[in-house]
Motif scaffolding. Sequence first.
Motif, PDB file in Angstrom:
ATOM      1  N   GLY A 160       0.569  -1.093  -0.318  1.00  0.00           N
ATOM      2  CA  GLY A 160      -0.253   0.001   0.073  1.00  0.00           C
ATOM      3  C   GLY A 160       0.425   1.263   0.285  1.00  0.00           C
ATOM      4  O   GLY A 160       0.123   2.491  -0.059  1.00  0.00           O
ATOM      5  N   ILE A 161       2.233   1.373   0.119  1.00  0.00           N
ATOM      6  CA  ILE A 161       3.245   2.777  -0.056  1.00  0.00           C
ATOM      7  C   ILE A 161       3.042   2.699  -1.190  1.00  0.00           C
ATOM      8  O   ILE A 161       3.505   2.222  -2.111  1.00  0.00           O
ATOM      9  N   PRO A 162       2.850   4.213  -2.126  1.00  0.00           N
ATOM     10  CA  PRO A 162       2.564   5.097  -3.075  1.00  0.00           C
ATOM     11  C   PRO A 162       4.576   4.659  -3.695  1.00  0.00           C
ATOM     12  O   PRO A 162       4.841   5.843  -3.904  1.00  0.00           O
ATOM     13  N   ILE A 163       5.411   3.540  -3.520  1.00  0.00           N
ATOM     14  CA  ILE A 163       7.057   3.932  -4.327  1.00  0.00           C
ATOM     15  C   ILE A 163       7.185   4.332  -5.381  1.00  0.00           C
ATOM     16  O   ILE A 163       7.647   4.825  -6.093  1.00  0.00           O
ATOM     17  N   ILE A 164       6.186   3.511  -6.133  1.00  0.00           N
ATOM     18  CA  ILE A 164       5.840   3.845  -7.341  1.00  0.00           C
ATOM     19  C   ILE A 164       6.117   4.975  -8.283  1.00  0.00           C
ATOM     20  O   ILE A 164       6.585   5.751  -8.949  1.00  0.00           O
ATOM     21  N   LYS A 165       4.334   4.966  -7.928  1.00  0.00           N
ATOM     22  CA  LYS A 165       3.902   6.536  -8.063  1.00  0.00           C
ATOM     23  C   LYS A 165       4.996   8.035  -7.290  1.00  0.00           C
ATOM     24  O   LYS A 165       5.829   8.342  -8.215  1.00  0.00           O
ATOM     25  N   SER A 166       6.042   7.787  -6.113  1.00  0.00           N
ATOM     26  CA  SER A 166       6.336   8.734  -5.729  1.00  0.00           C
ATOM     27  C   SER A 166       7.674   9.325  -7.146  1.00  0.00           C
ATOM     28  O   SER A 166       8.354  10.020  -7.151  1.00  0.00           O
ATOM     29  N   LEU A 167       8.491   7.595  -7.472  1.00  0.00           N
ATOM     30  CA  LEU A 167       9.781   7.685  -8.485  1.00  0.00           C
ATOM     31  C   LEU A 167       9.241   7.741 -10.117  1.00  0.00           C
ATOM     32  O   LEU A 167       9.926   8.848  -9.664  1.00  0.00           O
ATOM     33  N   ARG A 168       8.156   7.663  -9.477  1.00  0.00           N
ATOM     34  CA  ARG A 168       8.073   8.041 -11.659  1.00  0.00           C
ATOM     35  C   ARG A 168       7.417   9.498 -11.316  1.00  0.00           C
ATOM     36  O   ARG A 168       7.406   9.766 -12.868  1.00  0.00           O
ATOM     37  N   GLU A 169       6.673   9.991 -10.510  1.00  0.00           N
ATOM     38  CA  GLU A 169       5.702  11.047 -10.882  1.00  0.00           C
ATOM     39  C   GLU A 169       6.182  12.509  -9.465  1.00  0.00           C
ATOM     40  O   GLU A 169       7.107  13.713  -9.954  1.00  0.00           O
ATOM     41  N   GLY A 170       6.029  11.728  -8.196  1.00  0.00           N
ATOM     42  CA  GLY A 170       6.079  13.495  -6.872  1.00  0.00           C
ATOM     43  C   GLY A 170       8.120  13.302  -7.273  1.00  0.00           C
ATOM     44  O   GLY A 170       8.175  14.424  -6.969  1.00  0.00           O
ATOM     45  N   LEU A 171       8.369  12.402  -7.489  1.00  0.00           N
ATOM     46  CA  LEU A 171      10.289  12.625  -7.588  1.00  0.00           C
ATOM     47  C   LEU A 171      10.988  13.058  -9.349  1.00  0.00           C
ATOM     48  O   LEU A 171      11.957  12.708  -9.318  1.00  0.00           O
ATOM     49  N   ALA A 172       9.940  13.582  -9.869  1.00  0.00           N
ATOM     50  CA  ALA A 172      10.740  12.848 -11.717  1.00  0.00           C
ATOM     51  C   ALA A 172      11.275  14.183 -12.259  1.00  0.00           C
ATOM     52  O   ALA A 172      12.339  13.833 -12.666  1.00  0.00           O
ATOM     53  N   GLY A 173      11.588  15.025 -10.415  1.00  0.00           N
ATOM     54  CA  GLY A 173      12.333  16.562 -11.581  1.00  0.00           C
ATOM     55  C   GLY A 173      14.085  15.788 -10.132  1.00  0.00           C
ATOM     56  O   GLY A 173      14.664  17.040 -10.800  1.00  0.00           O
ATOM     57  N   ASN A 174      14.238  14.568  -9.822  1.00  0.00           N
ATOM     58  CA  ASN A 174      15.217  14.369  -9.502  1.00  0.00           C
ATOM     59  C   ASN A 174      16.226  13.716  -9.844  1.00  0.00           C
ATOM     60  O   ASN A 174      15.927  12.934 -11.188  1.00  0.00           O
ATOM     61  N   ARG A 175      17.754  13.481  -9.160  1.00  0.00           N
ATOM     62  CA  ARG A 175      18.290  12.743 -10.360  1.00  0.00           C
ATOM     63  C   ARG A 175      18.047  11.487  -8.530  1.00  0.00           C
ATOM     64  O   ARG A 175      18.944  12.122  -7.473  1.00  0.00           O
ATOM     65  N   ILE A 176      17.153  10.652  -8.904  1.00  0.00           N
ATOM     66  CA  ILE A 176      17.743   9.395  -7.839  1.00  0.00           C
ATOM     67  C   ILE A 176      19.428   8.693  -7.369  1.00  0.00           C
ATOM     68  O   ILE A 176      19.775   7.899  -8.157  1.00  0.00           O
ATOM     69  N   ASP A 177      19.836   9.056  -6.311  1.00  0.00           N
ATOM     70  CA  ASP A 177      21.523   8.312  -6.486  1.00  0.00           C
ATOM     71  C   ASP A 177      21.348   7.318  -5.332  1.00  0.00           C
ATOM     72  O   ASP A 177      21.898   6.001  -5.171  1.00  0.00           O
ATOM     73  N   THR A 178      20.629   7.625  -4.072  1.00  0.00           N
ATOM     74  CA  THR A 178      20.395   6.563  -3.561  1.00  0.00           C
ATOM     75  C   THR A 178      19.285   5.465  -3.033  1.00  0.00           C
ATOM     76  O   THR A 178      18.206   6.574  -3.194  1.00  0.00           O
ATOM     77  N   LEU A 179      18.478   4.603  -2.288  1.00  0.00           N
ATOM     78  CA  LEU A 179      17.202   3.710  -2.136  1.00  0.00           C
ATOM     79  C   LEU A 179      17.913   2.582  -1.204  1.00  0.00           C
ATOM     80  O   LEU A 179      18.176   1.811  -1.650  1.00  0.00           O
ATOM     81  N   PHE A 180      16.933   2.618   0.144  1.00  0.00           N
ATOM     82  CA  PHE A 180      17.468   1.522   0.889  1.00  0.00           C
ATOM     83  C   PHE A 180      16.214   1.650   1.235  1.00  0.00           C
ATOM     84  O   PHE A 180      15.166   2.425   1.456  1.00  0.00           O
ATOM     85  N   GLY A 181      15.575   0.169   1.956  1.00  0.00           N
ATOM     86  CA  GLY A 181      14.577  -0.061   3.090  1.00  0.00           C
ATOM     87  C   GLY A 181      14.396  -0.456   3.636  1.00  0.00           C
ATOM     88  O   GLY A 181      15.107  -2.164   2.885  1.00  0.00           O
ATOM     89  N   ILE A 182      13.420  -0.931   4.112  1.00  0.00           N
ATOM     90  CA  ILE A 182      12.564  -2.942   4.247  1.00  0.00           C
ATOM     91  C   ILE A 182      11.319  -3.034   3.204  1.00  0.00           C
ATOM     92  O   ILE A 182      10.516  -2.172   3.204  1.00  0.00           O
ATOM     93  N   LEU A 183      11.895  -3.902   2.600  1.00  0.00           N
ATOM     94  CA  LEU A 183      11.049  -4.374   1.996  1.00  0.00           C
ATOM     95  C   LEU A 183       9.779  -5.695   1.561  1.00  0.00           C
ATOM     96  O   LEU A 183       8.950  -5.950   1.039  1.00  0.00           O
ATOM     97  N   ASN A 184       9.643  -6.423   3.300  1.00  0.00           N
ATOM     98  CA  ASN A 184       9.431  -7.188   3.172  1.00  0.00           C
ATOM     99  C   ASN A 184       9.108  -7.633   4.610  1.00  0.00           C
ATOM    100  O   ASN A 184       9.639  -7.450   5.382  1.00  0.00           O
ATOM    101  N   GLY A 185       7.536  -7.812   4.767  1.00  0.00           N
ATOM    102  CA  GLY A 185       6.912  -7.542   5.645  1.00  0.00           C
ATOM    103  C   GLY A 185       7.180  -9.233   6.920  1.00  0.00           C
ATOM    104  O   GLY A 185       6.832  -8.958   7.703  1.00  0.00           O
ATOM    105  N   THR A 186       7.186  -9.873   6.143  1.00  0.00           N
ATOM    106  CA  THR A 186       7.981 -11.699   6.884  1.00  0.00           C
ATOM    107  C   THR A 186       9.022 -11.175   7.639  1.00  0.00           C
ATOM    108  O   THR A 186       9.082 -11.491   8.794  1.00  0.00           O
ATOM    109  N   ALA A 187       9.924 -10.880   6.958  1.00  0.00           N
ATOM    110  CA  ALA A 187      11.209 -10.814   7.432  1.00  0.00           C
ATOM    111  C   ALA A 187      11.428  -9.662   8.369  1.00  0.00           C
ATOM    112  O   ALA A 187      12.399  -9.963   9.530  1.00  0.00           O
ATOM    113  N   ASN A 188      10.348  -8.442   8.424  1.00  0.00           N
ATOM    114  CA  ASN A 188      10.534  -7.539   9.081  1.00  0.00           C
ATOM    115  C   ASN A 188       9.824  -8.315  10.974  1.00  0.00           C
ATOM    116  O   ASN A 188      10.818  -8.019  11.892  1.00  0.00           O
TER     117      ASN A 188
END
Length: 440
Positions: free
Chosen positions: A135-163
């Motif tokens: 439910g987190i809008p990661i794709i929309k944020s990267l494709r649209e909300g941050l479209a005017g940026n050069r992204i150099d770093t992305l990291f995080g917790i992306l699996n609820g089971t492991a967490n």
Amino acid sequence: MRAIGIGLIGWGTVGCGVIQTLRDNAEAIENRLGIPLKLLKVADLDLDRPRPVDVPRELLTTRVEDIMNDPDIHIVVELMGGLGAAKTFIKQALENKKYVVTANKALLAHDGNELFEVARRNGRSIGFEASVGGGIPIIKSLREGLAGNRIDTLFGILNGTANYILTRMTEGGLSFGDALREAQAKGYAEADPALDIEGTDTAHKLAIASAISFGTPIQFDSVYTEGISGIAPLDVQFGEEFGYCLKLLAIARNTDGRIEMRVHPTFIPRDHILAGVSGAYNAVHIHGNSVGNIMLYGMGAGMLPTGSAVVADLMDIARDILANTPERIAPLAFLPERLSLIPIKPISDISTCYYFRFSAVDRPGVLSKISGILGANEISISAVIQKGRQTEGSVPIVMVTHEAVEANVRKALKEIDELNVVLAPTQTIRIENQETTHRD
């Protein structure tokens, strides 16, 4: 056009979430679009097992062809998962000039480049927000909300089971096996949890998000992946003594013309913003050259959170249909002809800090032997803990290093593990400190 027709393939947990969201929010959806989203068909091989959301019998079918051949269905939602049949159905839908929405991160990680090209040739698009982060809008944020940026770093917790498992090992002192069984009992882990606990699910998501961030085709086979099944409570405890919290991190960086993509258990400082992400929650930290550091946080899975993301894609595509602007935004954010195959930085070239736990014979001189080999390989020790004997004949020696090159670490540990005073393979966990995870 009186409505946007929807056909759903896969009446499972997420399918139920989509149906429930369409029903609960029908008025708000129509007020935002000016036209309703109408569910016309639901296809599944098993129509009789109990589900939390009912569907009128006249909408149910076991034949995918009933969706593919219905001219009133404009968007096909694929929620069956897997690689083979799901890929076939998505291609068939696109070739029948239907739009597609999917939550199938494994399929996109393996075959997304091909499917996006099929969509482009047919003047259609694929929505896939739910494939990364639920439910987190990661794709929309990267494709649209941050479209005017050069992204150099992305990291995080992306699996609820492991967490969830690592949270319970940390806060409850559970073993890995006990924490996994608890996660399964609560519905956070599948009966076969391999994709989650071995890091593969996280790697699927990282490959997709990295491609969008850096303007390169999806390169799943190049994601270095380690899981959490080898983590012992002892390592969690020692990490806490050093001031660290253990997470399964997805890490991507674009530096010096190469991309670093890796998934592995990682110690982070207890005061790091991600250390507070507990239970089945997910979070992703992104750095853009204009926006700086941002973090997205929420439920990374579940019936309604994932259903919410699917419906958001349905609404975006409905707007494109109404405006007659198919694929208004390129699937990977960059125009297909502007994507470049950026080289991947091998794990042997990365430089980070490390945690080592050696199982050594309890005798004088062992620590100096180990530290001597580390020093000869340009690995500098930051801190050491040496406890009393834990098992017959051995003592744990635990070290944290300053930044070192992975190739040097592997060479040193191979030599150390061959010593007759070392009784078991060295436990190694990488460390990401504030200075390596944040850029200003």
